[in-house]
Design an enzyme around this catalytic site. Structure first.
Site, mmCIF file in Angstrom:
data_model
loop_
_atom_site.group_PDB
_atom_site.id
_atom_site.type_symbol
_atom_site.label_atom_id
_atom_site.label_comp_id
_atom_site.label_asym_id
_atom_site.label_seq_id
_atom_site.Cartn_x
_atom_site.Cartn_y
_atom_site.Cartn_z
ATOM 1 N N SER A 1 0.999 -1.243 0.025
ATOM 2 C CA SER A 1 0.007 -0.023 -0.100
ATOM 3 C C SER A 1 0.840 1.316 0.102
ATOM 4 C CB SER A 1 -0.929 -0.032 1.175
ATOM 5 O OG SER A 1 -1.917 0.856 0.962
ATOM 6 N N ASP B 1 -9.102 -4.460 -5.985
ATOM 7 C CA ASP B 1 -8.941 -3.684 -4.909
ATOM 8 C C ASP B 1 -9.783 -2.384 -5.222
ATOM 9 O OD1 ASP B 1 -7.455 -1.770 -3.206
ATOM 10 O OD2 ASP B 1 -5.549 -2.862 -3.817
ATOM 11 N N HIS C 1 -7.688 -5.202 -1.403
ATOM 12 C CA HIS C 1 -6.495 -4.498 -1.044
ATOM 13 C C HIS C 1 -5.823 -5.493 0.015
ATOM 14 C CE1 HIS C 1 -3.916 -1.213 -0.884
ATOM 15 N NE2 HIS C 1 -3.955 -1.245 0.590
#
Length: 731
Positions: free
Chosen positions: A601, A676, A708
């Site tokens: 991320s 995601d 995600h």
């Protein structure tokens, strides 16, 4: 003599076996090292007791058990799924009514986004032991304070269910997917106005609240009709993919238009609250005060550098600002607003440079700053009205550890209640006489103890993980070494390092660095291992040193340290990782030509930038689900730290890895899930195209229909084996 020799040989074989036992990715992600805990721990409000959701694998059943704080003995089983076949799918969560005579039980939960879900809900009368199914696939049903009604959301509208008459009243009717949401937060509110560590009632999904007298319901309406849509392909095993389309405001794009309303349950009249003084704003929190007619609301401007706390008259709709906070960077929303009996209130703020606790009277006049110092309050646990005492968690003894404290409302008589160095967190009994302390450190797995609140002394151990600790002895694992790393520029950064157990200072080791680096985050903390940590231990068993550095912009070292990255995300943070790698590379036992970096991320955004901007320092990088240009990310998070692309185009573009692909020299692995909904796969697709057009060779992996977190089935095992193999081949 022969017997002694034989025993010596057997001992040597046993010792060698222990030393050579290796961790595997399969063990990690099949739960071999999972800690025991206290699931769904909830303190009761009316009795000095708590409940736990216990599971019995043998009978494949679950039960909600009631325990006494003073003795830790089980008082009763409130409900067991064995007695109710209709609950054969289990209990996902449960909610008590205010009088704790009724229970709402959720099962068949279906996730929507990170926190939100729909579920079937059952009403359980604890005295009569009667269970009835009330709702199918609804959201956040909530008892009225008098326990007579339940408000809930379904298909973007709000409803009230009367328990006695079984009558349902619809409050709103204009709710429509991708257009209007009543009483439930939209995607971006849910994702960005919640602390990632928040659980249970601390999660801001329910955007409605009952007044204390059960006569009114306040709710937020989200008009997202003008918010741009994002569409993801869903592949499954179908002949043609389907599409999932939802509203997603990217940085600089239109947000939902929010409005605040109060519904009178008796008259069935809805009053619109006039917030005409604000434009392009957020209602970041709202809750009723202890005055049944006074509603509070936290209003943020779009830049999030100005916060007004409003008190609103529930009858007339008139409002007044009782508190205002401004900041040159941004103001954090607080979940710690606590109203006392006279409607004075407790508030947390970092306005003096560190997050601290304040007391205001009911008009918003500051009465007292309760905690002070160059350290942060990290959790607010509650206020004991009888003893005028506040309980909280802080990093007063170092930013990498957590301790539990109590302090008088006047800021005096501060007492440290936690006993051990590491991470301590507390759940207090309703009368604040006891607390359950959850403790762990980098060397001690999670331990639950009952402590008294007078001096913090341990009364009894509730749950330990000694069995896990004993099991891990056979793996002969190294430990994290915590230290402060000083860069060549003089920046002092928290860090840890894990060396192989058979570390030889005369050798040269490759180094694998891990980081997240996002604003206010923290990875260097003295607590027990998570799945990543076991993977890092596995890598040390294969001859790697693993290190982690929290650079500038990370949390719990004060506002100045956290906010210095404002308007330039990825600039100072990347500098710090490169500078830290240079420092580590100069250690005599490190091969500076073999340093890699990994992140997920925000951490993937960072590792991508590091392999490009630090091309002469890093040999390899792995980026999982990275943001590759902040223009692609959502409005609330991104603009909090960057303002809009229209206002700060250079801040967005100067530190976008897409604009630095021509600098790639090392080995780069890019990973993303196609479903995601948070960091869209668009980020990786545009990064891939930029790398291709720069004629750069790299590796990449796309995971169909994974969000995600990239998990499900064998996904995590395959993913971490892939990354392990990449490290072994390229580093």
């Amino acid at each position: 003599m022969k017997v002694i020799r034989l025993l010596a040989i057997l001992l040597l074989i046993a010792t060698t076996t222990v030393a050579q036992q290796k961790i595997s990715v399969e063990e990690i992600y099949k739960g071999a090292f999972r800690t025991k805990g206290m699931d769904e721990l909830q303190s009761m409000k009316n009795t000095n007791q708590y409940t736990i959701l216990n599971s019995d694998r043998a009978t494949q059943s679950q039960k909600i058990d009631l325990y006494d704080y003073a003795t830790l003995k089980q008082v009763s089983t409130i409900i067991s799924t064995k007695d109710f076949p209709i609950l054969s799918n289990g209990i996902d969560s449960y909610i008590f009514s205010a009088d704790e005579k009724q229970l709402l039980i959720a099962n068949n939960s279906v996730p929507i986004y990170r926190h939100s879900f729909t579920a079937d809900f059952f009403l359980y009368d604890i005295e009569t032991k009667k269970l009835s199914k009330l709702f199918e696939q609804v959201q956040v049903p909530t008892f009225s304070p008098d326990g007579l009604k339940i408000c809930y959301a379904k298909e973007n509208n709000l409803f009230i269910y009367e328990i006695a008459s079984k009558k349902t009243t619809q409050i709103t009717s204009d709710g429509l997917k991708n257009a209007v949401i009543n009483g439930i937060t939209d995607w971006v509110y849910e994702e960005e106005f919640n602390d990632p560590r928040a659980t249970g009632n601390n999660i801001f999904i329910r955007a409605f609240d009952w007044s204390l007298d059960s006569k009114k319901i306040a709710f937020i309406r989200f008009d997202e009709s003008q918010v741009p849509e994002f569409t993801m392909n869903i592949y499954k095993k179908d002949l043609y993919p389907s599409n999932e389309t939802f509203k997603y405001p990217k940085a600089g794009e239109k947000n939902s238009v929010v409005s605040l309303h109060v519904y009178d349950v008796t008259s069935k009249i809805k009053k619109d609250i006039n917030l005409g003084n604000y434009s392009d704003f957020y209602i970041a929190r709202m809750k009723w005060s202890n005055d049944a007619n006074i509603l509070s609301a936290q209003i943020l401007n779009r830049h999030q550098d100005n916060l007004d706390l409003l008190f609103i008259d529930g009858t007339t709709g008139s409002s007044k600002i009782v508190l205002n906070e401004k900041d040159n960077a941004y103001v954090d929303v607080t979940d710690n607003l606590t109203f006392l009996k006279d409607n004075s209130f407790i508030w947390t703020s970092e306005k003096d440079g560190y997050n601290h606790i304040y007391l205001y009277d009911k008009t918003g006049k500051l009465k007292n700053q309760i905690t002070k110092g160059n350290w942060e309050v990290t959790a607010y646990y509650g206020f004991d009205e009888k003893n005028k005492t506040i309980y909280y968690q802080s990093v007063e003894n170092g930013s990498t550890i957590r301790d539990v404290y109590k302090i008088s409302l006047d800021g005096k008589n501060k007492v440290k209640l936690s006993q051990k160095t590491g991470t301590n967190a507390a759940t207090f009994s309703p009368n604040f006489e006891y607390f359950i302390n959850t403790y762990s450190s980098t060397i001690i797995p999670t331990l639950y103890t009952l402590n008294n609140s007078k001096d913090g002394k341990v009364i009894q151990t509730i749950v330990d993980n000694d069995v896990l600790a004993k099991k891990l002895e056979t793996y002969n694992l190294p430990t994290k070494e915590f230290f402060e790393l000083t860069t060549e520029k003089g920046n002092k950064l928290n860090a840890w390092i894990i060396k192989p157990k058979d570390f030889d200072a005369s050798k040269k080791y490759p180094v694998f660095m891990y980081q997240y680096s996002g604003p206010g985050s923290q990875q260097v903390v003295n607590e027990w291992m998570n799945a990543n940590d076991y993977w890092f231990m596995m890598l040390t068993q294969q001859g790697y040193i693993v290190a982690c550095v929290d650079g500038r912009g990370t949390g719990f070292k004060g506002a100045a340290f956290k906010k210095c990255t404002q308007n330039q995300l990825g600039k100072l943070e990347v500098e710090d990782q490169i500078d830290a790698a240079k420092v580590i590379g100069n250690y005599p036992y490190v091969d500076k030509s073999r340093i890699g970096i990994f992140g997920w991320s925000y951490g993937g955004f960072m590792s991508s930038n590091c392999i490009l901007k630090g091309a002469d320092v890093f040999k390899m990088a792995i980026a999982v689900a990275p943001v590759t240009n902040w223009r692609f990310y959502d409005s609330i998070y991104t603009e909090r730290y960057m303002q809009t692309p229209q206002e700060n185009s250079s801040g967005y573009d100067d530190n976008s890895p897409i604009n630095h692909v021509n600098k790639l020299k090392g080995n780069y692995l890019l990973i993303h899930g196609t479903a995601d909904d948070n960091v869209h796969v668009q980020n990786s697709m545009q990064m891939i195209e930029a790398l291709v057009q720069a004629n750069k060779q790299f590796d990449w992996a796309i995971y169909p229909d994974k969000n995600h977190g990239i998990y499900g089935g064998y996904t995590r095992i395959q993913l971490f084996n892939k990354m392990t193999n990449f490290i072994k081949e390229k580093l």
